[in-house]
Every structure is written in structure tokens, then in C-alpha cells.
Design a protein around this motif. Sequence first.
Motif, PDB file in Angstrom:
ATOM      1  N   LEU A   1      23.912  35.092  -4.098  1.00  0.00           N
ATOM      2  CA  LEU A   1      22.775  34.358  -4.666  1.00  0.00           C
ATOM      3  C   LEU A   1      21.613  35.286  -4.986  1.00  0.00           C
ATOM      4  N   GLY A   2      21.384  36.287  -4.139  1.00  0.00           N
ATOM      5  CA  GLY A   2      20.257  37.187  -4.338  1.00  0.00           C
ATOM      6  C   GLY A   2      20.337  37.978  -5.622  1.00  0.00           C
ATOM      7  N   LEU A   3      21.548  38.219  -6.115  1.00  0.00           N
ATOM      8  CA  LEU A   3      21.709  38.978  -7.362  1.00  0.00           C
ATOM      9  C   LEU A   3      21.080  38.269  -8.554  1.00  0.00           C
ATOM     10  N   ASN A   4      21.015  36.955  -8.481  1.00  0.00           N
ATOM     11  CA  ASN A   4      20.439  36.182  -9.591  1.00  0.00           C
ATOM     12  C   ASN A   4      18.935  36.386  -9.713  1.00  0.00           C
TER      13      ASN A   4
ATOM     14  N   GLN B   1      14.883  43.791 -11.090  1.00  0.00           N
ATOM     15  CA  GLN B   1      14.341  45.133 -11.222  1.00  0.00           C
ATOM     16  C   GLN B   1      15.227  46.132 -10.478  1.00  0.00           C
ATOM     17  N   LYS B   2      15.059  47.398 -10.823  1.00  0.00           N
ATOM     18  CA  LYS B   2      15.810  48.462 -10.155  1.00  0.00           C
ATOM     19  C   LYS B   2      15.290  48.673  -8.743  1.00  0.00           C
ATOM     20  N   VAL B   3      16.183  49.107  -7.854  1.00  0.00           N
ATOM     21  CA  VAL B   3      15.802  49.481  -6.491  1.00  0.00           C
ATOM     22  C   VAL B   3      16.398  50.865  -6.216  1.00  0.00           C
ATOM     23  N   PRO B   4      15.815  51.635  -5.302  1.00  0.00           N
ATOM     24  CA  PRO B   4      16.344  52.982  -5.047  1.00  0.00           C
ATOM     25  C   PRO B   4      17.776  52.969  -4.510  1.00  0.00           C
ATOM     26  N   TYR B   5      18.050  52.089  -3.549  1.00  0.00           N
ATOM     27  CA  TYR B   5      19.356  52.083  -2.904  1.00  0.00           C
ATOM     28  C   TYR B   5      19.902  50.649  -2.846  1.00  0.00           C
ATOM     29  N   ALA B   6      21.219  50.554  -2.914  1.00  0.00           N
ATOM     30  CA  ALA B   6      21.877  49.246  -2.796  1.00  0.00           C
ATOM     31  C   ALA B   6      23.206  49.430  -2.075  1.00  0.00           C
TER      32      ALA B   6
ATOM     33  N   LEU C   1      40.427  34.691  -0.507  1.00  0.00           N
ATOM     34  CA  LEU C   1      40.169  33.394  -1.120  1.00  0.00           C
ATOM     35  C   LEU C   1      41.234  33.051  -2.164  1.00  0.00           C
ATOM     36  N   PRO C   2      41.725  31.807  -2.148  1.00  0.00           N
ATOM     37  CA  PRO C   2      42.766  31.401  -3.105  1.00  0.00           C
ATOM     38  C   PRO C   2      42.170  31.062  -4.467  1.00  0.00           C
ATOM     39  N   ASP C   3      41.693  32.064  -5.166  1.00  0.00           N
ATOM     40  CA  ASP C   3      41.031  31.875  -6.458  1.00  0.00           C
ATOM     41  C   ASP C   3      41.612  32.902  -7.435  1.00  0.00           C
ATOM     42  N   TYR C   4      42.194  32.420  -8.529  1.00  0.00           N
ATOM     43  CA  TYR C   4      42.845  33.343  -9.463  1.00  0.00           C
ATOM     44  C   TYR C   4      41.878  34.358 -10.064  1.00  0.00           C
ATOM     45  N   SER C   5      40.587  34.035 -10.061  1.00  0.00           N
ATOM     46  CA  SER C   5      39.604  34.937 -10.673  1.00  0.00           C
ATOM     47  C   SER C   5      38.840  35.771  -9.651  1.00  0.00           C
ATOM     48  N   ILE C   6      39.350  35.835  -8.398  1.00  0.00           N
ATOM     49  CA  ILE C   6      38.580  36.491  -7.346  1.00  0.00           C
ATOM     50  C   ILE C   6      38.411  37.984  -7.605  1.00  0.00           C
ATOM     51  N   SER C   7      39.416  38.664  -8.169  1.00  0.00           N
ATOM     52  CA  SER C   7      39.280  40.097  -8.472  1.00  0.00           C
ATOM     53  C   SER C   7      38.192  40.317  -9.514  1.00  0.00           C
ATOM     54  N   GLU C   8      38.147  39.448 -10.503  1.00  0.00           N
ATOM     55  CA  GLU C   8      37.105  39.522 -11.525  1.00  0.00           C
ATOM     56  C   GLU C   8      35.724  39.320 -10.908  1.00  0.00           C
ATOM     57  N   LYS C   9      35.637  38.381  -9.969  1.00  0.00           N
ATOM     58  CA  LYS C   9      34.356  38.111  -9.307  1.00  0.00           C
ATOM     59  C   LYS C   9      33.912  39.321  -8.492  1.00  0.00           C
TER      60      LYS C   9
ATOM     61  N   LEU D   1      30.233  44.081  -7.848  1.00  0.00           N
ATOM     62  CA  LEU D   1      30.060  45.527  -7.719  1.00  0.00           C
ATOM     63  C   LEU D   1      29.303  46.102  -8.917  1.00  0.00           C
ATOM     64  N   LEU D   2      29.657  45.680 -10.105  1.00  0.00           N
ATOM     65  CA  LEU D   2      28.987  46.180 -11.309  1.00  0.00           C
ATOM     66  C   LEU D   2      27.523  45.776 -11.346  1.00  0.00           C
ATOM     67  N   ARG D   3      27.269  44.509 -11.091  1.00  0.00           N
ATOM     68  CA  ARG D   3      25.895  43.997 -11.177  1.00  0.00           C
ATOM     69  C   ARG D   3      24.975  44.701 -10.181  1.00  0.00           C
ATOM     70  N   LEU D   4      25.456  44.868  -8.949  1.00  0.00           N
ATOM     71  CA  LEU D   4      24.612  45.480  -7.931  1.00  0.00           C
ATOM     72  C   LEU D   4      24.458  46.985  -8.149  1.00  0.00           C
TER      73      LEU D   4
END
Length: 249
Positions: free
Chosen positions: A89-92, A96-101, A112-120, A125-128
Motif C-alpha cells: 500500500l505504501g508504494l502508492n 519521491q525518490k529516497v536514498p535507500y529502499a 499464494l495461489p494466484d496465476y499473476s503472482i510472479s508478475e506482481k 521490485l521494479l517500482r520500489l
Amino acid sequence: MGSAFRSETFNHRCFKRYPADTRCGSCRSWRLNPIGIGIEKVEGILRKRFPEASIYKIESGIVTTDKKAKDIMTKFMESRSSILLGTELGLNYLNQKVPYAAVVSLDGLFALPDYSISEKIFSILLRLSHKAEKSFLIQTRKPDEKIFDYFTRGNLLDFYRAEIENRKKFNYPPVKILIKISLAGKKEEVEKEMHEIKKVLSDQKPEIYHSFTPKIMGKDCVNLLLRLAPNDWPNETLGHKITGLGLGL
């Protein structure tokens, strides 16, 4: 479950408590593995390691409104010595940029039994990582997962190809369109009703299965899944059958 665990565990989905020595209902094993670390445990460690830092949290249990989340984020960004601890939720709200994440725990997502879990996972990872100016850390017990190799090498193309192949193998979107019908109530009643629905939709070869969480708020949950070819939807005949089931669609 070892002595490091409390005497009982709490399921936040169905609001039930279980003794810590609970065994698996299927295999009777006592070797139950926790899913995720828990934001409270992470907070406790951070407060010990960085006692002078201000810690701000954004998670669904704390943030109940959009305004509250934005207020917390503003305080975090304006503080010179602070740590933001949050769920996805915090990603939303991190605009702004931060020094470390860092990603402290996402291993539980793989279960989790979700076909799109790898995509999620890849998206998180990309967003953060794009928010981190200096360094980005991933903590995991699964370093050999192929998704981490794709991510660290910036290999989006091979990740996409592997993901598409897996979806072809199991008839997941976009190879197939999925339609899910769910019923909740007393086990015998919902199972009987679902099998009647299966007869009505038999031309589509429906599959019946129980929910990942067997009971939600004390009710048994049963699902029916249809897999359609992309060019077979919208399907007027099937649409009439589904709306005619009287499920409140």
C-alpha cells in the motif's frame, strides 16, 4: 512450531486463534512454516537498531483514509532522520525518490495461489527499486528463484517469455479468459448448489474447487472456474446462462 513462537497463532482472515502446536490437517506434520515476517516484528528490530530514527508506517490496519496516508508520507519526507515501514500500500504514496529502499519479506507471496503472482512480485521490485537513489536491498530465503535473476540483470524480456510459457502450460490469461463463480454458506448446501451450476454450464467444462482459505467469517467457500478462449468472450449464450443462475450478478 518451535519455542520462538507464541503459545497461539492468529488468523487475520477468519479471526480464529489456534494453539502453537497445531498440526497440518492433511499430513499431521508439526513443521508448519510462517508466511511472511510481520510488520510489527520488523518495526521492533528497526527501533532497536535505529533508536534515534522516527518510524512511520503505512499499512491497511493503520491507514484508513487516503488523507491519512498522504499525511504520514508528508511527515516522513519532511523528517531528516526517518524510516518508512509499509506494505505494498505504501508504494502508492511514495512519489519521491529516497536514498535507500529495501524489501524485507516477500517470500510468502510465492505461496499464494494466484496465476499473476510472479508478475506482481516483479512489479513490486521494479517500482520500489526505481525510488532508491543509492541502493536497493532484497532480503529473501529464496535467492535461487529465477525471478530475482531476471530482476537483478534487468532482463524483462526473458521474464516475460518465461511467464507467458507458464501461462500457456496451465491455460492462464492471456491464453484463456477466466470466469470465476463463488458461493459461501454451509458446506453441504453450497457444494450441492455448485454441482447444479456445473450441470447448467457443462458445455464449458467447469472446474469446482474450494477456496485457499476454507472458511471466511465462518462460512465455507466453494468456487467454479470456466476457461474460455479469448475469441469466445463475450459469449451471449453463456452470459444468459450465468445471469440466469440468480446469483445476484
